[in-house]
Design an enzyme around this catalytic site. Sequence first.
Site, short mmCIF file in Angstrom:
data_model
loop_
_atom_site.label_atom_id
_atom_site.label_comp_id
_atom_site.label_asym_id
_atom_site.label_seq_id
_atom_site.Cartn_x
_atom_site.Cartn_y
_atom_site.Cartn_z
N HIS A 10 40.12 45.33 43.17
CA HIS A 10 39.10 46.04 43.63
C HIS A 10 37.62 45.31 43.82
O HIS A 10 37.65 44.11 44.03
CB HIS A 10 39.00 47.38 42.68
CG HIS A 10 40.24 48.09 42.49
ND1 HIS A 10 40.75 48.78 43.73
CD2 HIS A 10 41.20 47.94 41.79
CE1 HIS A 10 42.12 49.15 43.15
NE2 HIS A 10 42.34 48.57 42.00
N GLU A 24 37.45 50.15 36.64
CA GLU A 24 38.55 48.89 36.83
C GLU A 24 38.04 47.61 37.47
O GLU A 24 38.37 46.55 36.85
CB GLU A 24 39.88 49.45 37.64
CG GLU A 24 40.87 48.48 37.84
CD GLU A 24 41.96 48.76 38.59
OE1 GLU A 24 41.93 50.07 39.08
OE2 GLU A 24 42.86 48.12 38.94
N HIS A 79 44.92 43.72 37.38
CA HIS A 79 44.43 45.11 37.71
C HIS A 79 44.62 45.89 36.33
O HIS A 79 45.04 45.46 35.29
CB HIS A 79 45.41 45.96 38.54
CG HIS A 79 45.04 45.63 40.15
ND1 HIS A 79 44.46 46.42 40.94
CD2 HIS A 79 45.35 44.34 40.61
CE1 HIS A 79 44.50 45.77 41.97
NE2 HIS A 79 44.98 44.59 42.04
N GLU A 143 49.06 44.92 35.31
CA GLU A 143 48.44 46.15 34.82
C GLU A 143 48.05 46.12 33.50
O GLU A 143 49.11 46.38 32.77
CB GLU A 143 49.31 47.31 35.24
CG GLU A 143 49.49 47.56 37.14
CD GLU A 143 48.34 48.11 37.72
OE1 GLU A 143 47.26 48.46 36.79
OE2 GLU A 143 48.58 48.60 38.82
ZN LIG Z 1 43.96 48.43 40.56
#
Ligand SMILES: [Zn+2]
Length: 255
Positions: A10, A24, A79, A143
């Site tokens: 992002h 995030e 992420h 993640e």
């Molecule tokens: Zn993400």
Amino acid sequence: MVKIYLDPGHGGNDPGAVGNGLQEKNVTLAIATRVRDILVNEYSNATVKMSRTGDQTVELIERTNDANAWGADYFLSIHINSGGGTGYEDYIHSGLSDNSHTANLRSTIHAEVVKLINMRNRGKKKANFHVLRESVMPAMLTENGFIDTKADADKMKQNSWLDNVARGHVNGLAKALGLNKDGGGGGSQKYVEVLVDSLWTYNSADWNDRAVTVGKGEVFTVKRDRFPVDGGHMYQLKSGLYITASPTYVRAYTK
Ligand SMILES: [Zn+2]
């Protein structure tokens, strides 16, 4: 050199997942920046490129095109999860078998991240994500906890957790890709020799914090190996002063 492409998820107009006062995009950048700094400072055969180094909007296709054009050996996308769960998981592309090279590399990195992340291990997964599908080199996506789960988000707010997560990724990359520690207990010492008539040193890791000039042929003992400083790189010298690491101005050698 092993070329590692780091992709903080992002950025810019796209905050990614949000929750508990966190975005995030900021957490992924904090982890990826730490991964880069450790790799550059501590490993002699790792070179790093990042899809973004600040809060920029970068499309997915730009990220994979950049990594492919650079000829990265490995693509690591970082992420933060959301959706009400808790813990760590990672992904390789859904088309890959469990005994593929990419799966083996992922298993090695996965094991090192879970040692240090201090979160529940949700396992090794597969998905048809753009960055995994369109990157031509082995790729994985991590993640690192759920931003909308308070217990996970509380960890993300701690520098010590960010440091540990970065260290886990680095330890995994080092094992998987065969990275070598810089002078790690080998007894070798690094020096820099000044190549130009007059060169500034700095009181701190800040290009504006000039100390004194040094001259051609002077040699200094390196205390901290080259690390990134605002668009360039520096060494810290044994004296405590800092000096540019640009090969235009200095020559580094080990003996
Ligand atoms: Zn993400």
